[in-house]
Design a protein around this motif. Structure first.
Motif, PDB file in Angstrom:
ATOM      1  N   LEU A  74       0.827  -1.199   0.000  1.00 11.33           N
ATOM      2  CA  LEU A  74       0.000   0.000   0.000  1.00 11.33           C
ATOM      3  C   LEU A  74       0.868   1.258   0.000  1.00 11.33           C
ATOM      4  N   VAL A  75       1.911   1.265   0.799  1.00 13.54           N
ATOM      5  CA  VAL A  75       2.810   2.425   0.834  1.00 13.54           C
ATOM      6  C   VAL A  75       3.451   2.631  -0.533  1.00 13.54           C
ATOM      7  N   ASP A  76       3.957   1.557  -1.132  1.00 15.62           N
ATOM      8  CA  ASP A  76       4.569   1.666  -2.466  1.00 15.62           C
ATOM      9  C   ASP A  76       3.548   2.145  -3.500  1.00 15.62           C
ATOM     10  N   LEU A  77       2.339   1.603  -3.428  1.00 14.90           N
ATOM     11  CA  LEU A  77       1.287   1.983  -4.371  1.00 14.90           C
ATOM     12  C   LEU A  77       0.912   3.449  -4.206  1.00 14.90           C
ATOM     13  N   LYS A  78       0.782   3.910  -2.961  1.00 16.84           N
ATOM     14  CA  LYS A  78       0.413   5.311  -2.741  1.00 16.84           C
ATOM     15  C   LYS A  78       1.514   6.260  -3.216  1.00 16.84           C
ATOM     16  N   VAL A  79       2.760   5.878  -3.047  1.00 15.52           N
ATOM     17  CA  VAL A  79       3.860   6.704  -3.560  1.00 15.52           C
ATOM     18  C   VAL A  79       3.756   6.806  -5.076  1.00 15.52           C
ATOM     19  N   GLN A  80       3.529   5.668  -5.734  1.00 14.18           N
ATOM     20  CA  GLN A  80       3.408   5.664  -7.190  1.00 14.18           C
ATOM     21  C   GLN A  80       2.183   6.450  -7.642  1.00 14.18           C
ATOM     22  N   ILE A  81       1.076   6.323  -6.927  1.00 14.29           N
ATOM     23  CA  ILE A  81      -0.137   7.061  -7.277  1.00 14.29           C
ATOM     24  C   ILE A  81       0.090   8.558  -7.111  1.00 14.29           C
ATOM     25  N   ARG A  82       0.757   8.965  -6.033  1.00 14.92           N
ATOM     26  CA  ARG A  82       1.030  10.396  -5.828  1.00 14.92           C
ATOM     27  C   ARG A  82       1.888  10.953  -6.957  1.00 14.92           C
ATOM     28  N   LEU A  83       2.892  10.207  -7.362  1.00 13.73           N
ATOM     29  CA  LEU A  83       3.737  10.661  -8.468  1.00 13.73           C
ATOM     30  C   LEU A  83       2.928  10.762  -9.758  1.00 13.73           C
ATOM     31  N   THR A  84       2.043   9.807  -9.975  1.00 11.68           N
ATOM     32  CA  THR A  84       1.192   9.824 -11.162  1.00 11.68           C
ATOM     33  C   THR A  84       0.252  11.033 -11.133  1.00 11.68           C
ATOM     34  N   ILE A  85      -0.350  11.282  -9.983  1.00 12.74           N
ATOM     35  CA  ILE A  85      -1.264  12.416  -9.843  1.00 12.74           C
ATOM     36  C   ILE A  85      -0.509  13.737 -10.005  1.00 12.74           C
ATOM     37  N   ASP A  86       0.697  13.813  -9.476  1.00 14.36           N
ATOM     38  CA  ASP A  86       1.482  15.043  -9.573  1.00 14.36           C
ATOM     39  C   ASP A  86       1.857  15.397 -11.005  1.00 14.36           C
ATOM     40  N   SER A  87       1.766  14.435 -11.913  1.00 15.30           N
ATOM     41  CA  SER A  87       2.087  14.720 -13.313  1.00 15.30           C
ATOM     42  C   SER A  87       0.943  15.441 -14.041  1.00 15.30           C
ATOM     43  N   VAL A  88      -0.255  15.487 -13.413  1.00 13.25           N
ATOM     44  CA  VAL A  88      -1.386  16.217 -14.006  1.00 13.25           C
ATOM     45  C   VAL A  88      -1.115  17.706 -13.830  1.00 13.25           C
ATOM     46  N   LYS A  89      -1.192  18.462 -14.918  1.00 11.20           N
ATOM     47  CA  LYS A  89      -0.796  19.864 -14.904  1.00 11.20           C
ATOM     48  C   LYS A  89      -1.790  20.788 -14.215  1.00 11.20           C
ATOM     49  N   ASN A  90      -3.086  20.609 -14.430  1.00 10.92           N
ATOM     50  CA  ASN A  90      -4.098  21.488 -13.858  1.00 10.92           C
ATOM     51  C   ASN A  90      -4.211  21.254 -12.354  1.00 10.92           C
ATOM     52  N   THR A  91      -4.085  22.336 -11.582  1.00  8.10           N
ATOM     53  CA  THR A  91      -4.085  22.227 -10.127  1.00  8.10           C
ATOM     54  C   THR A  91      -5.414  21.699  -9.588  1.00  8.10           C
ATOM     55  N   ASP A  92      -6.539  22.197 -10.102  1.00  8.78           N
ATOM     56  CA  ASP A  92      -7.839  21.726  -9.624  1.00  8.78           C
ATOM     57  C   ASP A  92      -8.023  20.238  -9.898  1.00  8.78           C
ATOM     58  N   GLU A  93      -7.666  19.811 -11.087  1.00  7.08           N
ATOM     59  CA  GLU A  93      -7.784  18.397 -11.440  1.00  7.08           C
ATOM     60  C   GLU A  93      -6.870  17.547 -10.557  1.00  7.08           C
ATOM     61  N   ARG A  94      -5.672  18.037 -10.341  1.00  6.62           N
ATOM     62  CA  ARG A  94      -4.705  17.305  -9.514  1.00  6.62           C
ATOM     63  C   ARG A  94      -5.235  17.168  -8.084  1.00  6.62           C
ATOM     64  N   MET A  95      -5.811  18.236  -7.545  1.00  2.74           N
ATOM     65  CA  MET A  95      -6.324  18.185  -6.178  1.00  2.74           C
ATOM     66  C   MET A  95      -7.542  17.260  -6.062  1.00  2.74           C
ATOM     67  N   VAL A  96      -8.391  17.259  -7.091  1.00  2.51           N
ATOM     68  CA  VAL A  96      -9.534  16.346  -7.078  1.00  2.51           C
ATOM     69  C   VAL A  96      -9.039  14.904  -7.030  1.00  2.51           C
ATOM     70  N   LEU A  97      -8.060  14.574  -7.846  1.00  5.72           N
ATOM     71  CA  LEU A  97      -7.519  13.210  -7.853  1.00  5.72           C
ATOM     72  C   LEU A  97      -6.891  12.861  -6.511  1.00  5.72           C
ATOM     73  N   ARG A  98      -6.147  13.792  -5.947  1.00 10.28           N
ATOM     74  CA  ARG A  98      -5.498  13.536  -4.658  1.00 10.28           C
ATOM     75  C   ARG A  98      -6.547  13.308  -3.568  1.00 10.28           C
ATOM     76  N   TYR A  99      -7.542  14.201  -3.500  1.00  7.06           N
ATOM     77  CA  TYR A  99      -8.576  14.046  -2.477  1.00  7.06           C
ATOM     78  C   TYR A  99      -9.385  12.762  -2.682  1.00  7.06           C
ATOM     79  N   CYS A 100      -9.632  12.412  -3.921  1.00  8.96           N
ATOM     80  CA  CYS A 100     -10.456  11.243  -4.217  1.00  8.96           C
ATOM     81  C   CYS A 100      -9.701   9.936  -3.977  1.00  8.96           C
TER      82      CYS A 100
END
Length: 141
Positions: A74-100
């Motif tokens: 889970l820790v490894d997956l969340k790190v990878q997911i955070r890196l994937t989400i951080d690659s989204v350029k739009n801040t609002d979209e990125r925050m929605v993905l992070r919160y979701c």
């Protein structure tokens, strides 16, 4: 695997870990029960001579090992997911993905955080999913 399926894995793995932890608690309770002794004087060569709680302790140890492995995943997956989400350029979209997908918030909670209505949050979410760049070697559970 779609971006949504990939990002949703953390929630499912988190649920599985919580279920395993609940089962571990039940096993701990069962291992603390004391069974009544048998005073019969008969000999049985195939009878198990281990204490009754030994099986429970072995199950507890196996389940604890499984939980620890799942937590590492889970820790490894969340790190990878955070890196994937951080690659989204739009801040609002990125925050929605992070919160979701990282914080597991509802649409209403995300709307409150971002000061937007749920329709806007869902629209940002749909747009964000199209902007997600999947990792080369995604972790799959």
């Amino acid at each position: 695997m779609t971006a949504k399926e990939y990002l949703s894995q953390a929630y499912r793995l988190d649920q599985r870990i919580n279920s395993d932890i609940a089962e571990l608690g039940r096993l701990h309770l069962m291992s603390q029960n004391i069974s009544s002794p048998g005073f019969e004087e008969h000999y049985n060569a195939t009878r198990n001579t281990d204490a009754p709680f030994v099986k429970q302790v072995e199950k507890i140890m196996e389940l604890e090992k499984t939980i620890n492995e799942e937590i590492e995943r889970l820790v490894d997956l969340k790190v990878q997911i955070r890196l994937t989400i951080d690659s989204v350029k739009n801040t609002d979209e990125r925050m929605v993905l992070r919160y979701c997908y990282v914080d597991h918030m509802t649409w209403e909670q995300i709307g409150d955080e971002l000061r937007a209505d749920s329709r806007t949050v869902r629209r940002w979410h749909e747009n964000a999913l199209t902007h997600v760049v999947m990792p080369k070697n995604p972790i799959q559970i």
